[in-house]
Write a protein that holds these residues in place. Structure first.
Motif, mmCIF file in Angstrom:
data_model
loop_
_atom_site.group_PDB
_atom_site.id
_atom_site.type_symbol
_atom_site.label_atom_id
_atom_site.label_comp_id
_atom_site.label_asym_id
_atom_site.label_seq_id
_atom_site.Cartn_x
_atom_site.Cartn_y
_atom_site.Cartn_z
ATOM 1 N N ALA A 142 44.031 100.710 40.065
ATOM 2 C CA ALA A 142 45.111 101.748 40.742
ATOM 3 C C ALA A 142 44.630 102.048 41.953
ATOM 4 C CB ALA A 142 45.554 102.816 39.965
ATOM 5 N N LEU A 143 43.232 102.209 42.122
ATOM 6 C CA LEU A 143 42.801 102.453 43.381
ATOM 7 C C LEU A 143 42.616 101.552 44.308
ATOM 8 C CD1 LEU A 143 39.577 104.532 41.830
ATOM 9 C CD2 LEU A 143 41.406 105.468 43.076
ATOM 10 N N SER A 144 42.589 100.231 43.968
ATOM 11 C CA SER A 144 42.704 98.982 44.592
ATOM 12 C C SER A 144 43.943 98.724 45.310
ATOM 13 C CB SER A 144 42.052 97.913 44.143
ATOM 14 O OG SER A 144 43.151 97.472 43.031
ATOM 15 N N GLN A 145 45.070 99.326 44.891
ATOM 16 C CA GLN A 145 46.358 99.266 45.380
ATOM 17 C C GLN A 145 46.661 99.955 46.338
ATOM 18 O OE1 GLN A 145 48.750 99.202 41.741
ATOM 19 N NE2 GLN A 145 48.141 97.189 40.972
ATOM 20 N N VAL A 146 45.988 101.129 46.894
ATOM 21 C CA VAL A 146 46.043 102.171 48.055
ATOM 22 C C VAL A 146 45.289 101.614 48.987
ATOM 23 C CG1 VAL A 146 46.764 104.206 46.678
ATOM 24 C CG2 VAL A 146 44.481 103.473 47.200
ATOM 25 N N PRO A 147 45.839 101.649 50.223
ATOM 26 C CA PRO A 147 45.157 101.051 51.654
ATOM 27 C C PRO A 147 43.703 101.197 51.551
ATOM 28 C CG PRO A 147 47.210 102.297 52.193
ATOM 29 C CD PRO A 147 46.809 102.524 50.717
ATOM 30 N N PRO A 148 43.044 102.360 51.483
ATOM 31 C CA PRO A 148 41.475 102.551 51.398
ATOM 32 C C PRO A 148 40.915 101.737 50.385
ATOM 33 C CG PRO A 148 42.381 104.736 51.353
ATOM 34 C CD PRO A 148 43.578 103.686 51.133
ATOM 35 N N GLY A 149 41.604 101.376 49.160
ATOM 36 C CA GLY A 149 40.816 100.377 48.293
ATOM 37 C C GLY A 149 41.040 98.895 48.538
ATOM 38 N N TYR A 150 41.462 98.618 49.640
ATOM 39 C CA TYR A 150 41.711 97.253 50.061
ATOM 40 C C TYR A 150 40.074 96.639 50.511
ATOM 41 C CZ TYR A 150 46.734 97.528 50.614
ATOM 42 O OH TYR A 150 48.020 97.881 50.298
ATOM 43 N N PHE A 151 39.455 97.557 51.255
ATOM 44 C CA PHE A 151 37.870 97.074 51.458
ATOM 45 C C PHE A 151 37.295 96.718 49.945
ATOM 46 C CE2 PHE A 151 33.389 98.467 51.675
ATOM 47 C CZ PHE A 151 33.227 97.415 52.526
ATOM 48 N N GLY A 152 37.189 97.888 48.980
ATOM 49 C CA GLY A 152 36.591 97.504 47.858
ATOM 50 C C GLY A 152 37.275 96.419 47.050
ATOM 51 N N ASP A 153 38.345 95.992 47.124
ATOM 52 C CA ASP A 153 39.154 95.003 46.457
ATOM 53 C C ASP A 153 38.729 93.772 47.198
ATOM 54 O OD1 ASP A 153 40.951 93.954 44.322
ATOM 55 O OD2 ASP A 153 42.127 93.451 46.099
ATOM 56 N N GLY A 154 38.471 93.790 48.519
ATOM 57 C CA GLY A 154 38.420 92.619 49.286
ATOM 58 C C GLY A 154 36.819 92.059 49.061
ATOM 59 N N LEU A 155 35.936 93.106 48.787
ATOM 60 C CA LEU A 155 34.505 92.521 48.386
ATOM 61 C C LEU A 155 34.696 91.686 47.206
ATOM 62 C CD1 LEU A 155 32.256 95.475 49.560
ATOM 63 C CD2 LEU A 155 32.615 93.355 50.918
ATOM 64 N N GLY A 156 35.748 92.409 46.269
ATOM 65 C CA GLY A 156 35.440 91.811 44.980
ATOM 66 C C GLY A 156 36.191 90.343 44.837
ATOM 67 N N GLN A 157 37.262 90.249 46.015
ATOM 68 C CA GLN A 157 37.734 88.815 46.215
ATOM 69 C C GLN A 157 36.727 87.871 46.796
ATOM 70 O OE1 GLN A 157 40.453 88.324 44.545
ATOM 71 N NE2 GLN A 157 41.220 90.354 44.185
ATOM 72 N N LEU A 158 35.759 88.502 47.615
ATOM 73 C CA LEU A 158 35.052 87.406 48.185
ATOM 74 C C LEU A 158 33.813 87.040 47.402
ATOM 75 C CD1 LEU A 158 34.617 89.070 51.877
ATOM 76 C CD2 LEU A 158 35.640 87.000 51.276
ATOM 77 N N ALA A 159 33.669 87.860 46.326
ATOM 78 C CA ALA A 159 32.444 87.641 45.353
ATOM 79 C C ALA A 159 33.043 86.613 44.470
ATOM 80 C CB ALA A 159 32.200 88.899 44.519
ATOM 81 N N HIS A 160 34.395 86.397 44.149
ATOM 82 C CA HIS A 160 35.264 85.504 43.267
ATOM 83 C C HIS A 160 35.680 84.021 44.172
ATOM 84 C CE1 HIS A 160 35.300 88.715 40.700
ATOM 85 N NE2 HIS A 160 35.002 87.853 39.350
ATOM 86 N N GLY A 161 35.145 84.193 45.679
ATOM 87 C CA GLY A 161 35.599 83.154 46.510
ATOM 88 C C GLY A 161 36.902 82.951 46.713
ATOM 89 N N ARG A 162 37.825 84.226 46.706
ATOM 90 C CA ARG A 162 39.273 84.031 47.126
ATOM 91 C C ARG A 162 39.362 84.669 48.461
ATOM 92 N NH1 ARG A 162 40.089 87.289 41.551
ATOM 93 N NH2 ARG A 162 39.858 85.613 39.937
ATOM 94 N N VAL A 163 39.027 83.864 49.415
ATOM 95 C CA VAL A 163 38.933 84.160 50.907
ATOM 96 C C VAL A 163 40.397 84.499 51.447
ATOM 97 C CG1 VAL A 163 38.510 83.472 53.361
ATOM 98 C CG2 VAL A 163 36.785 82.880 51.213
ATOM 99 N N GLY A 164 41.609 83.800 50.791
ATOM 100 C CA GLY A 164 42.582 84.011 51.204
ATOM 101 C C GLY A 164 43.380 85.623 50.991
ATOM 102 N N ILE A 165 42.835 85.847 49.634
ATOM 103 C CA ILE A 165 43.442 87.015 49.375
ATOM 104 C C ILE A 165 42.655 88.372 50.026
ATOM 105 C CG2 ILE A 165 43.599 88.769 47.394
ATOM 106 C CD1 ILE A 165 43.828 86.425 45.427
ATOM 107 N N ALA A 166 41.398 88.014 50.435
ATOM 108 C CA ALA A 166 40.439 88.950 51.154
ATOM 109 C C ALA A 166 41.017 89.056 52.573
ATOM 110 C CB ALA A 166 39.262 88.411 51.217
ATOM 111 N N LEU A 167 41.666 87.845 53.136
ATOM 112 C CA LEU A 167 42.270 87.958 54.739
ATOM 113 C C LEU A 167 43.574 88.955 54.375
ATOM 114 C CD1 LEU A 167 41.766 84.105 55.736
ATOM 115 C CD2 LEU A 167 40.802 86.486 56.639
ATOM 116 N N LEU A 168 44.213 88.789 53.393
ATOM 117 C CA LEU A 168 45.499 89.538 53.165
ATOM 118 C C LEU A 168 44.928 90.961 53.130
ATOM 119 C CD1 LEU A 168 47.596 87.618 50.706
ATOM 120 C CD2 LEU A 168 48.004 87.699 53.210
#
Length: 551
Positions: free
Chosen positions: A233-259
């Protein structure tokens, strides 16, 4: 003769930084530059400690090897950091710290460039460094234990997150400033507070039953689905995009991190657009002449005063009552109490503090309400009413009476504010015993004399100018702010010591007696040092006058 070239963007940015540094240091004759610089740097020092603490937290084995906790902590810190940054203008009523809005109104700088420059400059203020230090440390700790694909994108996400917070903090700041400039600001804030209270009553409180279900097993007994759902839930609000982006980069999902980066950029743009509209409205209001005010029914508010001192007291009451900043400060403790109930914060305090929870929370809110009222005005007691001090010097009266009247009004206002907050807490939460309430009130009675005593001397040695035409004052020097915080801390010591001694069992009548005795002692200290402040006022009257009326 050719016109001088208009300064470029980076020149304007340097001017803004220089202005804020000058206001922060508040240099002048007889003031120690070294002490001012040390205080200016020291105010951001807690950020280093917070950053290191969260860096170590993210590297702990139990956290680092979990698939849930790092993700949850990052997203929670993103939300808390953004919320603190955005609401800080309201929580601190620090609307005078950004004087470039009015100071640069006549300068060759467009409102848009002023907005951009002010936003970027705000990223490097000491309090901003403290705000995003925990998230910075947690992000670095996470990156040190997880290999990130495209580390450059993590830096981009971090910069965009900081810009998002800065942009929406401008929205909060300009909203507060526009409200304070309105003729009916008291009605607007009162109506907003009432609407917030009504709206919050329809929102169900957060379920905190999991606190009591942990038992002796601790965190391991938690249902991890609750933590996972909260993290998502916290990752789905705009401030949470940063934390979620780091998690996506840790899993190699660069495209999602770009979004995620695109989302941060979009909402930053939305914040800047709203802030720009509010800034334009502020400039229109600042340049508009005020309308003629009609005389009220009571044409002479001093007609019924019997003595000169009563007249001074009534004048201070009217100045404080009509001060928009005082109205904003008065609303903050009630908003915090509503948020506390909405987030079920009291349940968390009960879990941690037992029967002492209500005394801690009620006392904390009451002390906060008293401190923001007493310290804000007592630390600039000769200038918050504009050029009133010049009138006092020209009037046939003793300046000692002026200081006594100001102290009396500010002290009674702080005590009255604390009393209202305590009664509101008891009615709104339906919790707290008579002993809890008395502990909170006598704690305030101990804090206020220390604030007034410190404020008298700070007003004499660190006077700041009030710009009556712009309805704002210069920033209080950081050294004075730190000394004011020290005085408030000393005043709070008896309350904190008494509740720590009471433990989870809750305070009793001995706790009330101890805090009350300390309040009597602090009041005696105030009465002893007040004559010295009065003598210094006579000696430094010209220095203070030049400081608060300088152009």
């Amino acid at each position: 003769m050719s016109r001088p070239p208009v300064p470029g963007f980076f020149r304007h940015l340097l001017l803004l930084w220089g202005l804020r540094l000058h206001l922060g240091l508040n240099q002048g004759p007889g003031k120690s530059r070294l002490l001012a610089v040390a205080a200016f740097a020291g105010s951001s020092a807690p950020g280093l400690l917070l950053g290191l603490s969260f860096f170590k937290l993210m590297r702990m084995g139990a956290i680092a090897h979990s698939n849930v906790w790092p993700y949850f902590i990052l997203n929670l810190l993103c939300f808390v950091t953004a919320a603190t940054w955005v609401t800080w203008p309201l929580l601190s009523a620090g609307v005078d710290d950004h004087s470039e809005l009015s100071r640069y109104a006549a300068f060759p700088i467009s409102p848009f460039r002023l907005l951009i420059g002010s936003t970027v400059a705000s990223l490097f203020e000491p309090r901003a460094l403290v705000f995003y230090a925990p998230l910075t440390g947690a992000a670095l700790g996470y990156a040190s234990r997880h290999r990130l694909a495209s580390p450059w994108l993590a830096v981009v996400l971090y910069v965009l997150f900081a810009l998002l917070c800065a942009a929406w903090s401008r929205v909060g700041l300009y909203t507060v400033i526009n409200v304070l400039r309105e003729k009916h600001s008291a009605r607007i804030m009162g109506g907003g507070l009432l609407a917030f209270l009504v709206a919050a009553s329809f929102i169900p409180p957060i379920d905190t039953s999991w606190l009591t279900s942990m038992g002796e097993a601790g965190v391991s007994a938690l249902d991890m689905s609750l933590i996972i759902n909260a993290a998502v839930a916290l990752s789905q609000v705009p401030p949470g995009y940063f934390g979620d982006g780091l998690g996506q980069l840790a899993h190699g999902r660069v495209g999602i991190a770009l979004l995620e980066a695109a989302g941060l950029l979009f909402f930053t743009g939305v914040g800047m657009a709203v802030a720009y509209a509010l800034l334009l409205r502020f400039h229109r209001q600042a340049g508009r002449a005020g309308g003629a005010q009609k005389d009220g029914v009571d044409r002479d508010p001093f007609a019924t005063t019997r003595t000169r001192f009563d007249t001074l007291v009534r004048r201070e009451v009217l100045d404080l009552w009509r001060n928009p900043r005082a109205r904003l400060l008065a609303a903050v403790p009630f908003i915090l109490a509503i948020l506390l109930k909405l987030l079920s914060g009291r349940d968390l305090f009960v879990f941690l503090l037992g029967n002492s929870a209500d005394a801690w929370v009620m006392g904390g809110l009451s002390i906060y309400g008293a401190v923001v009222i007493a310290s804000t005005f007592s630390q600039n007691t000769f200038a918050y009413d504009g050029h009133g001090f010049a009138v006092f010097l020209a009037a046939p009266l003793d300046l000692a009476d002026v200081l006594r009247a100001k102290n009396r009004v500010q002290g009674v206002a702080a005590l009255g504010m604390a009393l209202l907050v305590g009664v509101f807490y008891r009615v709104y939460f339906g919790a707290g015993t008579l002993v809890d309430f008395l502990c909170a009130m006598v704690a305030v009675a101990a804090v206020v004399p220390m604030l007034l005593a410190a404020g008298n001397f700070l007003s004499l040695y660190f006077p700041v100018k009030f710009h009556a035409s712009l309805k704002r004052r210069d920033k209080i020097p950081l050294t004075a702010s730190m000394l004011g915080i020290l005085a408030a801390s000393v005043g709070c010591m008896p309350f904190g010591h008494a509740l720590r001694m009471a433990g989870k069992a809750g305070p009793g009548w001995p706790s009330v007696a101890f805090i009350a005795a300390s309040a009597v002692l602090y009041f005696a200290v105030y009465r002893v040092v007040r004559p010295l402040a009065m003598r210094l006022l006579d000696q430094r009257r010209e220095v203070v006058l030049r400081a608060v009326t300088r152009e």
